[in-house]
Enzyme design. Structure first.
Site, PDB file in Angstrom:
ATOM      1  N   TYR A  16     -25.010  -5.903  -7.806  1.00 60.66           N
ATOM      2  CA  TYR A  16     -24.067  -4.976  -8.181  1.00 60.66           C
ATOM      3  C   TYR A  16     -22.212  -5.156  -7.693  1.00 60.66           C
ATOM      4  CZ  TYR A  16     -20.928  -0.521 -10.613  1.00 60.66           C
ATOM      5  OH  TYR A  16     -19.708  -0.100 -11.008  1.00 60.66           O
ATOM      6  N   TYR A  30       8.818  -4.795  12.066  1.00 57.09           N
ATOM      7  CA  TYR A  30       8.606  -3.909  11.032  1.00 57.09           C
ATOM      8  C   TYR A  30       7.183  -3.692  10.721  1.00 57.09           C
ATOM      9  CZ  TYR A  30       9.883  -2.998   6.474  1.00 57.09           C
ATOM     10  OH  TYR A  30       9.795  -2.441   4.802  1.00 57.09           O
TER      11      TYR A  30
END
Length: 521
Positions: free
Chosen positions: A415, A159
């Site tokens: 940043y 799965y």
């Protein structure tokens, strides 16, 4: 979705659970003044016909077996013959191994069956619907993956493989078809109280109590929670190749103690919520303020630019604030609480750019100046807002991250570091505050056509032509598209989302090839 008239929406696995909840939501939704025709597909003929009958005209049932290529090809051809097109495909159908067989005991037939239905079936449906969308000039595909694609669950290996595979082909299709008007996204549910899960509970394969304490929000999702994310992912025009987690914070939690002792309180829905936005006078912040004000919220803008605050529209309040002043941050939040009685939503948007100096020439002061505004201030602002929210029964915080959090941008050390820190901050606060009814999520914009970004081009620091060619959708985003994502995450529609990072970047983060992602003149 450029065609006129009702939108044609095909939902697979639509007889029950997430599929049926999604079909119901699309059936009641209005797209630019137009409704939708929903085609509910499922291999269970009696159940899917009953579900379509519940929705009534003009919605229709389609018997389609996702394990059979011929059935998928014929089913989608039938939808196109009947309705002329498909505008939205929701690839929801899937199966699990109900026995939860461990890998050493797996037989090849079980693995093949799960991969055939969940992965190959979804691919085939996307291929067939995508062909029609390309011919008609556009459309949207939303694939249902799972948190199991990223978080290991014993006894669920095939799965998990199938759901991770869905993420891979979602990104591939998103990049291949973006330039032709077809967007492709994935939604990753956590544990959802569907018929499948209820059957696993009955068979002793899932312990609902153990699940609930592992989820920061303290409960399983409702199918409707997942349907809301599917609808949003289908509707935002700058979102493609994205993976949107709707798991109550399950994927964000890394602790060993229980994440929750009880279901988190749900804040009361306010008719005129109090929304506070840092850096809200310009760019994305201003667009976000516009969006909330248009929806009737009481909007408070925090900004250090006195001139911009003076120019704010009359439908919002402006307060001057240096976000690096911790005492002033606490004072302004208490002032807002005293004036309005509460804070329902806080949008952590204020930020500055780097100085773009080469690393060998960048000073520590310059590096830390960026951190002060882009990382430390968001923590202080969120904490101050949360103190007010906790007294009022909860709320929602939306932080602004960036593509810079996960992809290096040369000469932008501060940043990039700060935005990566903001994502860690988001996950941490989400898990810490969920029990108090405060949800914390983040939006990660790509290149957005704000005054600041356009200034980078004018200063010769960034070629926007090169940027556009790197974006699968071939354009910069609109600030309103980021505001849409913020508004969604702040709303009750995202009630089961916390600790999630939602990219709104035109496919930038999904692109993994060499060369250009888009053809741009």
């Amino acid at each position: 979705m450029t065609q006129n008239g009702p939108k044609v929406v095909l939902v697979t696995g639509a007889a029950k659970g997430i599929g049926l909840a999604t079909a119901r939501l699309f059936a009641g939704h209005v797209f630019a003044g137009q409704g939708a025709v929903v085609v509910l597909a499922d291999r269970d003929e009696a159940a899917v016909r009953a579900a379509a009958a519940e929705l009534g005209d003009p919605h229709r049932a389609l018997v389609m077996d996702m394990a059979e290529e011929a059935s998928i090809v014929a089913g989608i051809a039938h939808v196109i013959a009947q309705h002329g097109r498909i505008d939205v495909l929701v690839n929801n159908a899937g199966i699990v191994d109900p026995a939860g067989t461990l890998a050493l005991d797996l037989d090849s037939a079980t693995t093949a069956r799960i991969l055939r239905v969940n992965l190959s079936g979804s691919y085939l449906a996307a291929r067939e619907a995508g062909r029609a969308m390309l011919e008609n000039g556009g459309g949207v595909i939303v694939n249902l993956s799972s948190g199991a694609a990223l978080q290991a669950i014993p006894g669920r290996t095939p799965y998990a493989m199938s759901k991770a595979g869905i993420l891979g082909f979602t990104r591939a299709l998103a990049c291949e078809w973006a330039g032709q008007g077809v967007r492709v996204n994935a939604v990753l549910p956590g544990y959802v109280a569907t018929e499948i899960v209820e059957a696993l509970v009955a068979e002793g394969q899932v312990d609902p109590g153990s699940v609930a304490v592992r989820v920061p929000l303290g409960r399983m999702a409702r199918p409707e929670d997942i349907a809301q994310a599917v609808l949003w992912a289908a509707g935002n025009d700058y979102v493609t190749g994205a993976s949107v987690a709707v798991d109550g914070g399950y994927g964000a939690y890394g602790g060993t103690a229980p994440a929750a002792l009880a279901a988190a309180p749900v804040p009361e829905v306010q008719q005129a919520p109090v929304v506070v936005i840092s850096g809200g006078a310009r760019g994305i912040g201003a667009a976000t303020a516009d969006r909330f004000a248009a929806e009737g919220a009481r909007v408070v803008v925090l900004d250090r630019d006195a001139e911009a605050l003076e120019a704010l529209p009359a439908d919002r309040q402006g307060l001057r604030l240096d976000v690096t002043d911790e005492a002033a941050v606490a004072q302004v939040m208490e002032r807002i609480a005293a004036q309005h009685g509460r804070i329902d939503v806080f949008v952590n948007n204020a930020a500055i750019a780097d100085d773009f100096a080469p690393t060998t020439e960048q000073s520590l002061d310059a590096f830390e100046r960026g951190l002060a505004i882009n990382l430390i201030a968001p923590l202080q602002l969120a904490a101050a807002a949360a103190r007010v929210m906790l007294r009022g029964g909860g709320g929602a915080i939306v932080n602004l991250s960036s593509i810079a959090a996960r992809g290096g941008l040369p000469r932008r050390n501060s940043y990039c570091a700060a935005k990566a820190g903001v994502e860690a901050l988001t996950r941490s606060l989400a898990c810490e505050w969920a029990q108090h009814g405060v949800r914390v999520n983040a939006v990660a914009p790509g290149y957005i056509a704000t005054p600041g970004v356009m200034a980078l081009e004018a200063e010769g620091k960034r070629s926007l032509r090169a940027v556009r060619r790197r974006i699968p959708l071939g354009r910069l985003g609109n600030p309103a598209e980021i505001a849409d994502a913020v508004a969604f995450l702040a709303s009750p529609r995202a009630a089961y989302m916390t600790g999630a990072i939602v990219p709104v970047d035109g496919g930038w983060s999904a692109f993994g090839d060499a060369g250009d992602a888009a053809e741009v003149d």
